[in-house]
Design a protein around this motif. Structure first.
Motif, PDB file in Angstrom:
ATOM      1  N   ARG A  95      -5.949 -19.501  14.786  1.00 21.33           N
ATOM      2  CA  ARG A  95      -5.880 -20.400  15.183  1.00 21.33           C
ATOM      3  C   ARG A  95      -5.452 -19.897  16.820  1.00 21.33           C
ATOM      4  O   ARG A  95      -4.917 -18.441  17.064  1.00 21.33           O
ATOM      5  CB  ARG A  95      -4.905 -21.819  15.236  1.00 21.33           C
ATOM      6  N   GLU A  96      -5.082 -20.396  17.825  1.00 23.96           N
ATOM      7  CA  GLU A  96      -4.714 -20.399  18.733  1.00 23.96           C
ATOM      8  C   GLU A  96      -3.012 -20.699  19.203  1.00 23.96           C
ATOM      9  O   GLU A  96      -2.770 -22.013  18.377  1.00 23.96           O
ATOM     10  CB  GLU A  96      -5.277 -20.889  20.706  1.00 23.96           C
ATOM     11  N   VAL A  97      -2.515 -19.614  19.561  1.00 22.79           N
ATOM     12  CA  VAL A  97      -1.239 -19.872  20.041  1.00 22.79           C
ATOM     13  C   VAL A  97      -0.674 -20.196  21.600  1.00 22.79           C
ATOM     14  O   VAL A  97      -1.417 -18.918  22.268  1.00 22.79           O
ATOM     15  CB  VAL A  97      -0.040 -18.664  19.401  1.00 22.79           C
ATOM     16  N   SER A  98       0.201 -20.753  22.198  1.00 26.01           N
ATOM     17  CA  SER A  98       0.517 -21.024  23.339  1.00 26.01           C
ATOM     18  C   SER A  98       2.057 -20.464  23.733  1.00 26.01           C
ATOM     19  O   SER A  98       3.220 -20.718  22.550  1.00 26.01           O
ATOM     20  CB  SER A  98       0.317 -21.694  23.957  1.00 26.01           C
ATOM     21  N   PHE A  99       2.208 -19.192  24.922  1.00 32.12           N
ATOM     22  CA  PHE A  99       3.899 -18.880  25.069  1.00 32.12           C
ATOM     23  C   PHE A  99       3.803 -19.104  26.385  1.00 32.12           C
ATOM     24  O   PHE A  99       4.667 -19.320  26.817  1.00 32.12           O
ATOM     25  CB  PHE A  99       4.064 -17.689  24.633  1.00 32.12           C
ATOM     26  N   ASP A 100       2.946 -19.955  26.695  1.00 30.99           N
ATOM     27  CA  ASP A 100       3.259 -20.828  28.314  1.00 30.99           C
ATOM     28  C   ASP A 100       4.259 -21.337  28.409  1.00 30.99           C
ATOM     29  O   ASP A 100       5.431 -21.869  27.419  1.00 30.99           O
ATOM     30  CB  ASP A 100       2.137 -21.154  28.779  1.00 30.99           C
ATOM     31  N   ARG A 151      20.670 -32.622  23.295  1.00 31.42           N
ATOM     32  CA  ARG A 151      21.486 -30.905  22.843  1.00 31.42           C
ATOM     33  C   ARG A 151      21.388 -30.205  24.441  1.00 31.42           C
ATOM     34  O   ARG A 151      20.648 -29.393  25.235  1.00 31.42           O
ATOM     35  CB  ARG A 151      20.890 -30.207  21.564  1.00 31.42           C
ATOM     36  N   ALA A 152      23.042 -29.601  24.102  1.00 35.53           N
ATOM     37  CA  ALA A 152      23.209 -28.457  25.429  1.00 35.53           C
ATOM     38  C   ALA A 152      22.846 -26.989  24.623  1.00 35.53           C
ATOM     39  O   ALA A 152      23.852 -27.220  23.538  1.00 35.53           O
ATOM     40  CB  ALA A 152      24.876 -28.943  25.759  1.00 35.53           C
ATOM     41  N   ILE A 153      22.074 -26.498  25.177  1.00 38.70           N
ATOM     42  CA  ILE A 153      21.418 -25.176  24.375  1.00 38.70           C
ATOM     43  C   ILE A 153      21.945 -23.734  25.782  1.00 38.70           C
ATOM     44  O   ILE A 153      21.763 -24.055  26.303  1.00 38.70           O
ATOM     45  CB  ILE A 153      20.732 -25.149  23.742  1.00 38.70           C
ATOM     46  N   LEU A 154      22.451 -23.178  24.657  1.00 38.88           N
ATOM     47  CA  LEU A 154      22.907 -21.444  25.914  1.00 38.88           C
ATOM     48  C   LEU A 154      21.981 -20.567  24.896  1.00 38.88           C
ATOM     49  O   LEU A 154      22.118 -20.397  23.637  1.00 38.88           O
ATOM     50  CB  LEU A 154      24.157 -21.115  25.494  1.00 38.88           C
ATOM     51  N   LEU A 155      20.856 -20.226  25.313  1.00 46.39           N
ATOM     52  CA  LEU A 155      19.522 -19.238  24.653  1.00 46.39           C
ATOM     53  C   LEU A 155      19.868 -17.848  25.194  1.00 46.39           C
ATOM     54  O   LEU A 155      19.966 -17.165  26.346  1.00 46.39           O
ATOM     55  CB  LEU A 155      18.487 -19.569  24.850  1.00 46.39           C
ATOM     56  N   ILE A 156      20.145 -17.330  23.869  1.00 43.38           N
ATOM     57  CA  ILE A 156      20.906 -15.183  24.804  1.00 43.38           C
ATOM     58  C   ILE A 156      19.028 -13.953  24.168  1.00 43.38           C
ATOM     59  O   ILE A 156      19.029 -15.074  23.068  1.00 43.38           O
ATOM     60  CB  ILE A 156      21.753 -15.278  24.087  1.00 43.38           C
ATOM     61  N   SER A 157      18.951 -14.270  25.130  1.00 45.41           N
ATOM     62  CA  SER A 157      17.217 -13.399  23.748  1.00 45.41           C
ATOM     63  C   SER A 157      17.047 -11.860  24.965  1.00 45.41           C
ATOM     64  O   SER A 157      17.868 -12.551  26.625  1.00 45.41           O
ATOM     65  CB  SER A 157      15.872 -14.375  24.076  1.00 45.41           C
ATOM     66  N   VAL A 158      16.805 -11.004  24.179  1.00 50.47           N
ATOM     67  CA  VAL A 158      16.220  -9.779  25.263  1.00 50.47           C
ATOM     68  C   VAL A 158      14.863  -9.555  25.636  1.00 50.47           C
ATOM     69  O   VAL A 158      14.738  -9.591  26.535  1.00 50.47           O
ATOM     70  CB  VAL A 158      16.589  -8.521  24.630  1.00 50.47           C
ATOM     71  N   GLN A 159      14.207 -10.921  25.503  1.00 49.58           N
ATOM     72  CA  GLN A 159      12.908 -11.165  25.628  1.00 49.58           C
ATOM     73  C   GLN A 159      12.854 -11.985  26.991  1.00 49.58           C
ATOM     74  O   GLN A 159      13.206 -13.173  26.788  1.00 49.58           O
ATOM     75  CB  GLN A 159      11.647 -11.708  24.744  1.00 49.58           C
ATOM     76  N   LEU A 160      11.806 -11.279  27.592  1.00 51.80           N
ATOM     77  CA  LEU A 160      11.992 -12.265  29.063  1.00 51.80           C
ATOM     78  C   LEU A 160      11.103 -13.707  29.280  1.00 51.80           C
ATOM     79  O   LEU A 160      11.128 -14.098  30.198  1.00 51.80           O
ATOM     80  CB  LEU A 160      11.800 -11.733  31.153  1.00 51.80           C
ATOM     81  N   ASP A 161      10.366 -12.720  28.421  1.00 56.02           N
ATOM     82  CA  ASP A 161       8.832 -13.818  28.831  1.00 56.02           C
ATOM     83  C   ASP A 161       9.336 -15.713  27.676  1.00 56.02           C
ATOM     84  O   ASP A 161       9.097 -16.451  28.088  1.00 56.02           O
ATOM     85  CB  ASP A 161       7.970 -12.895  27.760  1.00 56.02           C
ATOM     86  N   GLU A 162      10.301 -14.689  26.396  1.00 57.60           N
ATOM     87  CA  GLU A 162      11.052 -16.679  25.941  1.00 57.60           C
ATOM     88  C   GLU A 162      11.927 -17.084  26.815  1.00 57.60           C
ATOM     89  O   GLU A 162      11.545 -18.283  26.693  1.00 57.60           O
ATOM     90  CB  GLU A 162      11.729 -15.816  25.174  1.00 57.60           C
ATOM     91  N   LEU A 163      12.681 -16.193  27.407  1.00 58.92           N
ATOM     92  CA  LEU A 163      13.686 -17.149  28.501  1.00 58.92           C
ATOM     93  C   LEU A 163      12.670 -17.815  29.297  1.00 58.92           C
ATOM     94  O   LEU A 163      12.517 -18.620  29.517  1.00 58.92           O
ATOM     95  CB  LEU A 163      14.565 -16.554  28.860  1.00 58.92           C
ATOM     96  N   ALA A 164      11.707 -17.104  30.546  1.00 61.80           N
ATOM     97  CA  ALA A 164      10.766 -17.565  30.671  1.00 61.80           C
ATOM     98  C   ALA A 164      10.137 -19.044  30.328  1.00 61.80           C
ATOM     99  O   ALA A 164       9.848 -20.072  31.096  1.00 61.80           O
ATOM    100  CB  ALA A 164      10.298 -17.083  31.750  1.00 61.80           C
ATOM    101  N   ALA A 165       9.751 -18.649  28.983  1.00 58.17           N
ATOM    102  CA  ALA A 165       9.115 -20.087  28.554  1.00 58.17           C
ATOM    103  C   ALA A 165      10.433 -21.279  28.610  1.00 58.17           C
ATOM    104  O   ALA A 165       9.722 -22.628  28.078  1.00 58.17           O
ATOM    105  CB  ALA A 165       8.487 -19.534  26.973  1.00 58.17           C
ATOM    106  N   LEU A 166      10.999 -21.025  27.938  1.00 59.76           N
ATOM    107  CA  LEU A 166      12.012 -22.048  27.336  1.00 59.76           C
ATOM    108  C   LEU A 166      13.626 -22.751  28.343  1.00 59.76           C
ATOM    109  O   LEU A 166      13.980 -23.799  28.293  1.00 59.76           O
ATOM    110  CB  LEU A 166      12.657 -21.409  26.089  1.00 59.76           C
ATOM    111  N   ALA A 167      13.624 -22.118  28.991  1.00 65.78           N
ATOM    112  CA  ALA A 167      15.126 -22.073  29.850  1.00 65.78           C
ATOM    113  C   ALA A 167      15.531 -22.807  31.671  1.00 65.78           C
ATOM    114  O   ALA A 167      13.541 -23.114  32.008  1.00 65.78           O
ATOM    115  CB  ALA A 167      15.793 -20.052  30.637  1.00 65.78           C
ATOM    116  N   ASP A 168      16.032 -23.876  30.908  1.00 64.85           N
ATOM    117  CA  ASP A 168      15.573 -24.338  32.147  1.00 64.85           C
ATOM    118  C   ASP A 168      16.867 -23.281  33.437  1.00 64.85           C
ATOM    119  O   ASP A 168      16.184 -23.362  34.698  1.00 64.85           O
ATOM    120  CB  ASP A 168      16.851 -25.775  32.755  1.00 64.85           C
TER     121      ASP A 168
END
Length: 525
Positions: free
Chosen positions: A253-258, A466-483
């Motif tokens: 199937r298609e998967v989106s990471f936008d 929930r209040a979320i602190l997300l640590i990641s080395v993947q910039l695309d992950e942070l761009a998709a999820l972080a405020d």
């Protein structure tokens, strides 16, 4: 000379087969891990194997290495059929594997680890000088920069991986298998690894590259084989495929990471960090004057090259490392004065960056691992006695909800793939009812389909307040999820960018130590 260009016609038309697996089938009870898989890997190529967690990748490689025996099928190396009864046969045949989880002795030097079990001896004694010289020669030859005399316990994870590669090289490997090799590496270390792999190919060696990161597969491999549900979907030259085609072949199937759509939910401050300092294991400053807040219904991302204070920040917040100055308050309670158990009771759930060290007990069952941290609470415990019916029912629910590929709650965690182990940790922490989620590298070593599911769950937790602190080395992950995204360098927060405007070049400058103007002014003052 063989070309190093991915998809090179020379590699696909003229090279002899280094590895041929035919009709490989492996069952564990009623579960079929490998179902009649054929795999042909040409000498002098980088051959990627991709698939979701539980697709059969690791099982197939364990069969090739003699760690498991196939129920059906045959193996040929360099055109000759061989029975690989155990790993010693594989090593003698020129096979070597670098696993996801390293097996090094921290108290020994680099050279002593490289030669562990096959020490060079002179007059009956270990010849340490000869081992150092041989290690140095190999590291220079393949661009694996290490100090052979350094103690392993003082080194970064990236250097540890180079040592594991040297271990297989010194044993004469001509076909090297790497299982999720970039899962613990920074982007810079990953690029260095790819250069090393190309140097292997230039010398006529063969690389089998198991990965979930499709950008890396597209960049470094010549050929790609896709597995799904224990069967081979296809083997194709990488140059003939797009990333979208690979995703569809992997998951059907298609998967989106936008960037995920979101409502503005920012509520009250749940976590406040002010002037926080901490020291590393060598007692040097590792976290320097960190100050920020995280509100309910908000995802705050932490970006930065690994080793710039993110680990120490997570450890201080979770009670695993003392603060040397400053404080962190969770709904008014100073976390730096509490034990890890008290911090969890105060409302913090923690997904650690190293799942095998602090996330799970690898020898315990899935059910026991999902219980951790709540074993004294009803309905899992009554009158000091564990209620295993409730524990197993809860584990079965989590296995289904988080798509953990296992036979049941009694399976030992050590029998699961790396991605499924991560799902066990996420399932336990995300269902703990905590107000604050401290999430460190949530999709490290996790397949494409599972990454999307984890991202969806993080956004559901945000929507639930929930209040979320997300640590990641993947910039695309942070761009998709972080405020908001905070960028760290050398233990300091260098700047902040909005998730809606996460410019990679600007973030990259801060990751390299160039502070944003407003933060530079604060530091100067």
């Amino acid at each position: 000379m063989l070309s190093n260009t991915p998809g090179s016609p020379t590699l696909h038309s003229n090279a002899a087969m280094a590895v041929e697996l035919t009709g490989i089938t492996k069952r564990f009870g009623a579960f079929v891990a490998n179902d009649g898989i054929d795999l042909a890997v040409r000498r002098g190529e980088i051959h990627a194997i991709i698939g979701e967690n539980g697709a059969g990748k690791t099982t197939l490689m364990n069969i090739l290495l003699g760690l498991l025996q196939p129920d059906e099928g045959s193996i040929r190396l360099n055109g000759e059929e061989i029975v690989i009864a155990d790993p010693s046969v594989a090593i003698k045949a020129g096979l070597g594997m670098v696993h996801q989880h390293f097996k090094l002795v921290p108290s020994l030097s680099v050279a002593d680890n490289v030669f562990l079990g096959m020490e060079i001896r002179r007059h009956g004694l270990i010849d340490h000088a000869a081992q150092v010289a041989r290690t140095r020669d190999l590291s220079k030859r393949f661009g694996l920069q290490v100090d052979p005399t350094e103690r392993v316990g003082l080194l970064s994870v990236g250097i540890e991986q180079r040592i594991e590669i040297l271990k297989v090289l010194v044993r004469g490997a001509r076909t090297i298998i790497l299982d999720e090799p970039t899962a613990v590496l920074t982007p810079q270390e990953s690029r260095e690894l790819f250069q090393t792999l190309r140097s292997f190919v230039a010398e006529g060696m063969t690389v089998i590259f198991i990965s979930h990161h499709l950008e890396e597969v597209m960049e470094v491999s010549d050929t790609v084989t896709v597995l799904r549900n224990g069967r081979k979907v296809a083997t194709r030259p990488t140059a003939e495929l797009s990333k979208d085609q690979l995703v569809h072949m992997m998951v059907g199937r298609e998967v989106s990471f936008d960037r995920r759509p979101r409502a503005s939910l920012h509520g009250d401050v749940v976590l406040q960090v002010k002037d926080l300092w901490a020291r590393d294991d060598r007692l040097l400053p590792a976290l320097r004057d960190a100050s920020f807040t995280v509100r309910s219904g908000e995802v705050v991302g932490i970006a930065g090259v690994a080793g710039n204070g993110q680990t120490e920040l997570a450890e201080v917040l979770s009670g695993l490392r003392p603060a040397s100055h400053g404080g962190a308050w969770l709904k008014g309670q100073n976390l730096t004065a509490l034990s890890p158990a008290a911090i969890r009771q105060a409302g913090l759930a923690h997904v650690p960056g190293d799942r095998m060290v602090r996330g799970v007990d690898r020898n315990a069952s899935i059910a026991a691992n999902t219980l951790m941290g709540r074993q004294h609470r009803a309905p899992w415990s009554r009158g000091g006695m564990l209620n295993w019916n409730a524990i197993n029912q809860n584990a079965e629910t989590l296995i289904k909800s988080f798509d953990i590929r296992a036979r049941g709650p009694g399976d030992a965690v050590k029998r699961l793939s790396g991605g499924n182990i991560q799902k066990v940790v996420l399932a336990r922490e995300f269902t703990n009812g905590a107000d604050f989620l401290l999430i460190d590298q949530p999709t490290r070593g996790v397949d494409i389909g599972a990454q999307e599911a984890i991202h969806d769950e993080i956004m559901r937790q945000r929507a639930a307040g929930r209040a979320i602190l997300l640590i990641s080395v993947q910039l695309d992950e942070l761009a998709a999820l972080a405020d908001r995204i905070l960028v760290m360098f050398n233990g300091r927060i260098m700047g902040e960018v909005s998730g809606d405007d996460a410019d990679e070049e600007r973030i990259g400058m801060m990751m390299a130590g160039v502070a944003a103007p407003e933060f530079a002014a604060e530091t100067a003052s």
